[in-house]
Motif scaffolding. Sequence first.
Motif, PDB file in Angstrom:
ATOM      1  N   UNK A 158      35.679  39.082  51.151  1.00  0.00           N
ATOM      2  CA  UNK A 158      35.948  39.681  49.860  1.00  0.00           C
ATOM      3  C   UNK A 158      36.188  38.822  48.672  1.00  0.00           C
ATOM      4  N   UNK A 159      37.286  37.893  49.401  1.00  0.00           N
ATOM      5  CA  UNK A 159      37.735  36.695  48.381  1.00  0.00           C
ATOM      6  C   UNK A 159      36.679  35.871  48.117  1.00  0.00           C
ATOM      7  N   UNK A 160      35.715  35.443  48.641  1.00  0.00           N
ATOM      8  CA  UNK A 160      34.666  34.796  48.246  1.00  0.00           C
ATOM      9  C   UNK A 160      33.673  35.503  47.281  1.00  0.00           C
ATOM     10  N   UNK A 161      33.607  36.733  47.544  1.00  0.00           N
ATOM     11  CA  UNK A 161      32.698  37.496  46.630  1.00  0.00           C
ATOM     12  C   UNK A 161      33.119  37.639  45.232  1.00  0.00           C
ATOM     13  N   UNK A 162      34.568  37.650  45.207  1.00  0.00           N
ATOM     14  CA  UNK A 162      35.145  37.600  43.850  1.00  0.00           C
ATOM     15  C   UNK A 162      35.184  36.418  43.101  1.00  0.00           C
ATOM     16  N   UNK A 163      35.525  35.142  43.897  1.00  0.00           N
ATOM     17  CA  UNK A 163      35.268  33.819  43.337  1.00  0.00           C
ATOM     18  C   UNK A 163      33.762  33.697  42.805  1.00  0.00           C
TER      19      UNK A 163
END
Length: 292
Positions: A136-141
């Motif tokens: 999820x963090x990678x998707x936000x970035x």
Amino acid sequence: MDVKTTFFNGVIEEEVYIEQPEGFQTHVCRLKKALYRLKQAPRAWYGRIDSYLQQLGFVKSDVDPNLYYLLVENEPLILVLYVDDLFLTGSSRLIQDYKKNLEVEFDTKDLGLMHYLLVLDVQQKNGEIFLGQGRYSIEILKRFRMQDCRPMSTPMITNWKKIDASEDKEVDPTLYRELIGLLMYLVNTRLDICFVVNTLSQFMVEPKRVHWAMATHILRYVCGPVGYGLKYSRGEDVSFNGFTDVDWAGNSVDRKSTSGYCFSVGSRMISWCSRKQKSVALSSTEAKYMAN
């Protein structure tokens, strides 16, 4: 466990009639069970599964209506219901027994151990469970094109209170709200950004350029420890610990204080929060009283 054709299991209590499709003999049919896209379908399904679980001996939690639990010969079993997904944890013997009971009543599919749920990464080993939101963090970035940014070591700059944003330029409020909303969900496993996300969420109406810079600062911080999360290990320490703190008149605009708390069982964090108090405290003692 996954319940197949979930809403078809719900029994309709109201009188609902439908017409047959073209090409069939003309009849008006009364529905006995729910159909998809029917407004009553979710409520009918929940009423059916709720009554059946209570027949099996489950007790509904007073805190969360989707949480059920029971105790058989000092062995616990916890069931969490999320639409058509059933999550069981507790005694291995009870899990197998009650899986069979559920399979008798509903057409289900055993999905095995949980690995991914609502953007939560779940890793289970012997005596250990890890919850994270790395993907999820990678998707936000990627959403904000910051996957290759330079990481920061802290989630917030130290001189935040000294920055005056009154004469700064405004930024796109829709984009700012989208970013803060995504970060709010990331707080589910990243309590280290809880305070700064709470602070920035107070500028949703007219966000300025300095607020956007602070929000992207969080992204640069998240870019470093993407794999951070919560680790729960089996241990003998079951002591319940709680910590609370508060600043006094920390907000320079309305002079309200910000309180925060965290609770853990042993070294395992289970609850945390950071929020601005509803009223203005006239002293640090009053601010601490409202925080507790």
